[in-house]
Design an enzyme around this catalytic site. Structure first.
Site, short mmCIF file in Angstrom:
data_model
loop_
_atom_site.label_atom_id
_atom_site.label_comp_id
_atom_site.label_asym_id
_atom_site.label_seq_id
_atom_site.Cartn_x
_atom_site.Cartn_y
_atom_site.Cartn_z
N HIS A 150 0.84 -1.20 0.00
CA HIS A 150 0.00 0.00 0.00
C HIS A 150 0.88 1.26 0.00
CE1 HIS A 150 -2.39 -3.28 1.70
NE2 HIS A 150 -3.47 -2.63 1.31
N GLY B 60 -3.56 -3.22 11.70
CA GLY B 60 -4.02 -3.78 10.43
C GLY B 60 -5.54 -3.84 10.43
N LEU C 70 -8.67 -2.33 10.96
CA LEU C 70 -8.91 -0.90 11.12
C LEU C 70 -9.72 -0.59 12.37
CD1 LEU C 70 -9.48 0.17 7.41
CD2 LEU C 70 -7.45 0.47 8.83
N HIS D 173 -4.00 3.12 -3.62
CA HIS D 173 -4.17 2.67 -2.24
C HIS D 173 -3.43 1.37 -1.97
CE1 HIS D 173 -5.98 1.43 1.56
NE2 HIS D 173 -6.24 0.27 0.99
N GLU E 153 -17.77 -2.64 25.29
CA GLU E 153 -16.95 -3.84 25.47
C GLU E 153 -15.75 -3.89 24.53
OE1 GLU E 153 -21.16 -4.90 26.73
OE2 GLU E 153 -20.24 -3.93 25.00
N HIS F 224 -21.37 -15.05 34.12
CA HIS F 224 -22.64 -15.52 33.56
C HIS F 224 -22.34 -16.41 32.35
CE1 HIS F 224 -23.66 -12.19 36.12
NE2 HIS F 224 -24.97 -12.39 35.96
N HIS G 172 -28.57 -14.05 26.37
CA HIS G 172 -27.49 -13.81 27.33
C HIS G 172 -26.78 -15.10 27.76
CE1 HIS G 172 -29.14 -9.85 27.37
NE2 HIS G 172 -28.39 -9.46 28.38
N ARG H 155 -22.65 -17.58 37.35
CA ARG H 155 -23.60 -16.74 38.10
C ARG H 155 -24.15 -17.53 39.29
NH1 ARG H 155 -29.38 -15.76 38.09
NH2 ARG H 155 -29.81 -13.59 38.69
#
Length: 668
Positions: free
Chosen positions: A40, A129, A131, A271, A417, A467, A479, A526
Site C-alpha cells: 500500500h 491492520g 482498522l 491505495h 466492550e 454468567h 445472554h 452466576r
C-alpha cells in the site's frame, strides 16, 4: 564513512528541507512495495509530510534505547501504510530496521510484515491492520501514561501518544467507543492525525462516508483542528496547538493519497497496489529524486539520523532523574510487572481459608474475593467493567474510580466492550499496568477482535467474563453463551480458564498474573457452586490445565471430564457410580490451553484408556481433541431457553443422572 545505501549528498548547501526528507519516505515506500509486488504505497506517500514534521520537531524517542519508558508512543492505526513506519524507523536509526529489512518487505521472517507487528525494539509499538484497533488501543496508551504520572510524578512519566488514522479507522464502530471514552476522561496527551485523503478502496469516500468528522469529535469533547497535510508550517502549528489544550486532539490533515505520483495520486488505484515501473520513474522525476531504488542521499540520511538523537538531552535528563528518584525501585517493578511474593502469599492464605470454610458461592464471587486478596499487593492492577460492576465483581472496596484526576484504580468503561478490550491492550503494551475488566461471557463477541489482537501481540490482559452458561437462567438465550467457550479456545495464545470453585478460581488468577506473554479469559458462573477441593498442599493443580479431582486412576472404568459449574455435577455422578460399584475418576479441566501444552504421555495418562464422558454447558467443538469415537459428550447443541437454572440443566440433560446413564451404557 558513508552510510550503507547512501548516495552522495543531494547538495553542498544547507540541510535538506522537510519536503526532501518526506520524499525519502515516499521513495522508500514505493520502492519496497514495487519490490514486493504488493502493498500500500498511497498512505505513506500521502502522510510523509506529517511524518517529517512529527519526527523532525516533536516526537520524543531514542533509537539507541527504543524501550525508554518515557518515550512518546506512535501508533500507525492504518497498518496497511506500514512502509511509512518502516521507512522512518530505518531513517532515524533503529538498528533492527536495516535497509535489507526494507528490501525484504512482506517476505517470510522479515520484521517488515505487510502490516506492522509489535516490536518496540524496532520502533513498532503495536500490531495494527484491523482498522479501528490502533486508534482504540491508543486510548489505553494515553490512559496508562496519565495513571502512571499520577502515581510516580511527571519527573518519571510525561509523554504523548500520537496516532495516524484514516477514513477506515473512523468508520469502524470501535473508533466511536474509544473516542467517546477518551473525551470523557480528558486524555489531553492523545493526538490523532486524521489522514483526510477522501479516498477509499471503492473510490471516493463520498460513496459511504460524508459525516462532519470535526463536529463528531467536538461532540466527544475533543479539540478539533484542520491543516493542509502537505504544508509543513500548518502541520507544525497544529501540533503546537494540540499540546496546549487539555483535551485530546484530532488534526484533520487534508492530504492527497499517493502524493508525488503524477498519474495515480488522488485516486483509489494508489491505495493497495504497486505504482508500477513506469509510474515510479515518473514519480522520481516529479520529486526531483535521481537516486536508485533504496538509495538515500548522505545529507538526507544524516538529517534523519539527527532526528534520532534530537531527544538525547531529554533522555539523559530523565535517566538522571530516574536514578535519583526515591520511587525508582517501585517504578521499575511496575514496568516489569511481575507477580509479587506478597501476592502469592495472599493467594496461598486465600486458598487455605477456602479449604477450611468450603463456601458455596458463584465463581464470579470467588473471583471478587480473590481480587480483594490480590489488589493490595499488586498496585499495577487496574480494574474495570463495561457497566456491570455489581454483576462481575471486579471492584474492590477502598480503591476509587478513575476520573480525569487519574487517582483511582477502577475504570468505568460504560457499555463499550470492544473499546474496553482495546484500551486494556493499550495499557498492557504501554507497560506499568496489568489491566483486567469484566463483562458477561456472551459479550465476548463484542470484544473478540481486540482479544484476538492481544493474543497475537502476546499481551497480559485479563478478561473477567461472568454468567458463563445457561446457568444464568431467566435472562434467556440472548445472554446464555453456548458457543463462546469453544470460540475463545480456538484463538491461539489465549488462556481460557473456567474454574469450578473458590480454590480453582484463585489458582486461575495466579496463572493469569504469572503468564506475561498471553491474555486470559476467566469464565465464571452466576450460580452458586460448592467447594470441591479439600486436599492439603500449596501446589497449583490448575497449572497443568487438568488434574484428577477424585477417584482412583488405576482402577477407573470411566473418566468424567468437566469444567466450571459442571464439575460439581460430575462429582455427583461419580458418587452415584461409586455406590453402584463402578469406579470413575473426575478430571477437572480448568484450562484446555495449558493442558494441551503438556506432553502426549502426560495427557494420555490423565485421560486414561477407559471410556470418556465430557460434560460442559456449551457446545462440543473444543472437546473433540480428547474424545474418541466411542466416547460421549453431554452439553449443549442448541441455544438456551429462559427459565430458572436448575430447570434448564434438567431440560437440556446436563445432569448427574444423565452422566450415570451414559456411563453405564458405555460399560455394557
Amino acid at each position: 564513512m558513508p552510510q550503507q545505501n547512501a548516495a552522495p549528498s543531494s547538495s553542498s548547501g544547507p540541510a535538506p528541507s522537510l519536503t526532501m526528507l518526506a520524499n525519502a519516505i515516499r521513495v522508500l515506500a514505493m520502492d519496497a512495495v514495487e519490490a514486493a509486488k504488493s502493498g500500500h504505497p498511497g498512505m505513506p506517500m500521502g502522510m510523509a509530510d506529517v511524518a517529517a514534521v512529527l519526527w523532525g520537531k516533536f516526537l520524543k524517542f531514542n533509537p539507541s534505547d527504543p524501550t525508554w519508558p518515557d518515550r512518546d508512543r506512535f501508533i500507525l492505526s492504518g497498518g496497511h501504510g506500514s512502509m511509512l513506519l518502516y521507512a522512518v524507523n530505518y531513517l532515524t536509526g533503529y538498528k533492527k530496521m536495516t535497509i535489507e529489512e526494507l528490501k525484504n518487505f512482506r517476505q517470510l521472517h522479515a520484521i517488515t510484515a505487510g502490516h506492522p507487528e509489535v516490536m518496540p525494539s524496532a520502533g513498532i509499538e503495536m500490531t495494527t491492520g484491523p482498522l479501528g484497533q490502533g486508534i482504540a488501543t491508543s486510548v489505553g496508551y494515553a490512559l496508562a501514561e496519565r495513571l502512571l504520572e499520577a502515581r510516580f510524578g511527571s519527573e518519571l512519566v510525561n509523554h504523548t501518544t500520537y496516532v495516524m488514522a484514516g477514513d477506515g479507522d473512523l468508520m469502524e464502530g470501535i473508533s466511536h467507543e474509544a473516542a467517546s471514552m477518551a473525551g470523557h476522561l480528558k486524555l489531553g496527551k492523545l493526538i490523532v492525525f486524521y489522514d483526510d485523503n477522501q479516498i477509499s478502496i471503492d473510490g471516493s469516500t463520498a460513496l459511504s462516508f460524508t459525516e462532519d468528522t470535526s463536529k463528531r469529535f467536538d461532540a466527544y469533547g475533543w479539540q478539533t483542528l484542520k491543516c493542509d497535510g502537505h504544508n509543513m508550517a500548518e502541520i507544525e502549528a497544529a501540533i503546537i496547538a494540540a499540546h496546549k489544550d487539555a483535551r485530546p486532539t484530532i488534526i484533520s490533515c487534508r492530504t492527497v493519497i499517493g502524493q508525488g505520483s503524477p498519474n495515480k495520486a488522488g485516486t483509489h488505484g494508489v491505495h493497495g497496489s504497486p505504482l508500477g515501473a513506469d509510474e515510479i520513474i515518473a514519480t522520481r522525476e516529479k520529486l526531483g529524486w535521481s537516486h536508485a531504488p533504496f538509495v538515500i542521499p548522505e545529507d538526507v540520511l544524516a538529517e534523519w539520523r539527527s532526528f534520532g538523537t534530537r531527544s538525547a538531552h531529554e533522555y539523559q535528563a530523565w535517566t538522571k532523574r530516574h536514578q535519583a528518584s526515591p520511587k525508582r525501585a517501585e517504578f521499575d517493578a511496575a514496568m516489569k510487572g511481575d507477580l509479587t511474593q506478597a501476592a502469592r502469599d495472599a493467594l496461598k492464605a486465600f486458598k487455605a481459608k477456602a479449604k477450611q470454610d468450603k463456601p458455596k458461592i458463584a465463581t464470579r464471587v470467588c473471583s471478587g474475593n480473590t481480587l480483594e486478596a490480590l489488589i493490595p499487593h499488586m498496585p499495577e492492577m487496574i480494574g474495570g467493567s463495561a457497566d456491570l460492576t455489581g454483576s462481575v465483581n471486579t471492584l474492590v472496596k477502598g480503591y476509587g474510580s478513575i476520573t480525569p484526576e487519574f487517582k483511582g484504580r477502577y475504570i468505568h468503561y460504560g457499555v463499550r466492550e470492544h473499546g474496553m478490550a482495546a484500551a486494556m491492550n493499550g495499557m498492557a503494551l504501554h507497560g506499568g499496568i496489568i489491566p483486567y475488566a469484566g463483562t458477561f461471557l456472551q459479550f465476548a463477541d463484542y470484544s473478540r477482535p481486540a482479544i484476538r489482537l492481544g493474543a497475537l501481540m502476546k499481551q497480559q490482559v485479563i478478561h473477567v467474563m461472568t454468567h458463563d452458561s445457561i446457568g444464568l437462567g431467566e435472562d434467556g438465550p440472548t445472554h446464555q453463551p453456548v458457543e463462546h467457550l469453544s470460540s475463545l479456545r480456538a484463538i491461539p495464545n489465549l488462556l481460557t480458564f473456567r474454574p469450578c470453585d473458590s480454590i480453582e478460581t484463585a489458582e486461575c488468577w495466579e496463572l493469569a498474573l504469572a503468564n506475561k506473554a498471553a491474555p486470559s479469559v476467566l469464565a465464571l458462573s452466576r450460580q452458586n457452586l460448592p467447594t470441591l477441593r479439600s486436599e492439603a498442599g500449596d501446589e497449583n493443580l490448575s497449572s497443568k490445565g487438568a488434574y484428577i479431582l477424585c477417584g482412583d486412576a488405576d482402577k477407573r472404568q470411566v473418566t468424567l471430564l468437566a469444567t466450571g459449574s459442571e464439575v460439581s455435577i460430575a462429582v455427583e455422578a461419580y458418587e452415584t457410580l461409586k455406590a453402584a460399584g463402578i469406579s470413575a475418576v473426575v478430571v477437572s479441566v480448568p484450562c484446555m490451553e495449558l493442558f494441551n501444552q503438556q506432553s502426549d504421555e502426560t495427557r494420555a495418562e490423565l485421560l486414561g484408556k477407559p471410556p470418556r464422558i465430557a460434560i460442559e454447558a456449551g457446545i462440543r467443538m473444543s472437546w473433540d481433541r480428547y474424545l474418541r469415537e466411542q466416547d460421549r459428550f453431554i452439553g449443549m447443541s442448541s441455544f438456551g431457553e429462559s427459565a430458572p437454572a436448575p430447570l434448564l440443566y434438567k431440560h437440556f440433560g446436563i445432569t448427574a443422572e444423565a452422566i450415570v446413564t451414559t456411563a453405564k451404557s458405555l460399560l455394557k
